[in-house]
Motif scaffolding. Sequence first.
Motif, PDB file in Angstrom:
ATOM      1  N   GLU A 295       1.963  -1.280   1.666  1.00  0.00           N
ATOM      2  CA  GLU A 295       3.393  -1.370   1.088  1.00  0.00           C
ATOM      3  C   GLU A 295       3.633  -0.873  -0.194  1.00  0.00           C
ATOM      4  O   GLU A 295       4.696  -0.175  -0.345  1.00  0.00           O
ATOM      5  N   LEU A 299       6.299   1.980  -0.916  1.00  0.00           N
ATOM      6  CA  LEU A 299       7.349   2.064  -2.093  1.00  0.00           C
ATOM      7  C   LEU A 299       7.285   3.036  -3.065  1.00  0.00           C
ATOM      8  O   LEU A 299       8.263   3.596  -3.643  1.00  0.00           O
ATOM      9  N   ARG A 359      11.522  -4.162   0.420  1.00  0.00           N
ATOM     10  CA  ARG A 359      12.149  -3.101   1.322  1.00  0.00           C
ATOM     11  C   ARG A 359      13.490  -2.914   1.555  1.00  0.00           C
ATOM     12  O   ARG A 359      14.109  -1.728   1.389  1.00  0.00           O
TER      13      ARG A 359
END
Length: 364
Positions: A295, A299, A359
């Motif tokens: 993640e 990002l 997100r």
Amino acid sequence: MKRSNRLAWMGAIALAVIVLLSLFAAPNNTKISTGSTYNRASDGYGAWYAFMQQQGISIKRWQKPFSDIQPDNNPVTFLQVSGDPRQTTLDSQEREWVEKGNTLVILGAGARVTEAEFSTMQKSPQGDIKIDTRRRYKKANSKQVNLGDRFGAIVWEQNYKKGKVIFSTTPYLAANAYQDYLSNFKYLANLVTEKSNTVFVDEYIHGYKDADVRKKESEADLSSFFAKTPVFLILLQVGILLLVLIWAQNRRFGKPVALDTPVVDNSEAYIQALAGVLQKADTTDFVVEMVGKQEQLQLQKALGLGQVPLEREALINFWIQKTGASAAELDAVLKLQSRKQPISERELLSWLGKWRTIRLIRNS
């Protein structure tokens, strides 16, 4: 078993099912013949009609609608034997016809069931009359009662100007079942010939119609027959035949179609299997570490920071500069994944939810 023999057996079974359905699902029209002079069964009036003819009494079968009765100068007595109890009130057409001086005799008029014995012998000038009914009419006064007892009237009459109506609570007053009780036959004969009128017996209500009436009502053509045939029963029979034929052929309409083998997604299957193992092993720290790295890299890629993992403070500063959003959610998920300790399932789900929120922010 050969295919031809199997088809023969299937056809026989289908035929048997259709016959049974026709017997049990077909409309019940047995009551329509009750009281008919064509009926030789116990509830018919064939014997009484023959008795009237032997006595030389002028009596005719009427096979047209009631509205078609057009008496000449002589009044008419019209006998109706109803299989189902009918009301004791007349409609406007019947009332107008009776008021002209005609007589309407209705056997099978509606009345309440009383405490009277079912089978009784009633006194009359023609002798003892056998009555098999508990129904009595209690609204008639003594002058109107022609046959009755302390429970009420069995046969009574009502005057309408020049004519009158005679009612009977039983439709079987002189039915074939009472051939051994000649007084019953004589009693009904006296009722309908009391005024020496022309006597008509209504056969139209029992389904008997003259040829001109059938033509007028369009009952002779095939379209009317199908219009009055129960559609549900026909569709049910056709459906059973189709099912039997499909079963006999062991396939649907057309050639058999091979089933496609479902394509297995190896990646999805591996992930699901791994997730099951990790859940049973209660290794949430491993899940947080692996998912957290992916993640974070996603990002950083979205923020244009490359694929090298940054420190928490540096990533948070870039997040604020690029999005202008609060860093609370990002700070919380980065802190949790750097803790490297097992967490509960509820905390894991909350952590994943926060990454989902991040997100959404970065994609907006």
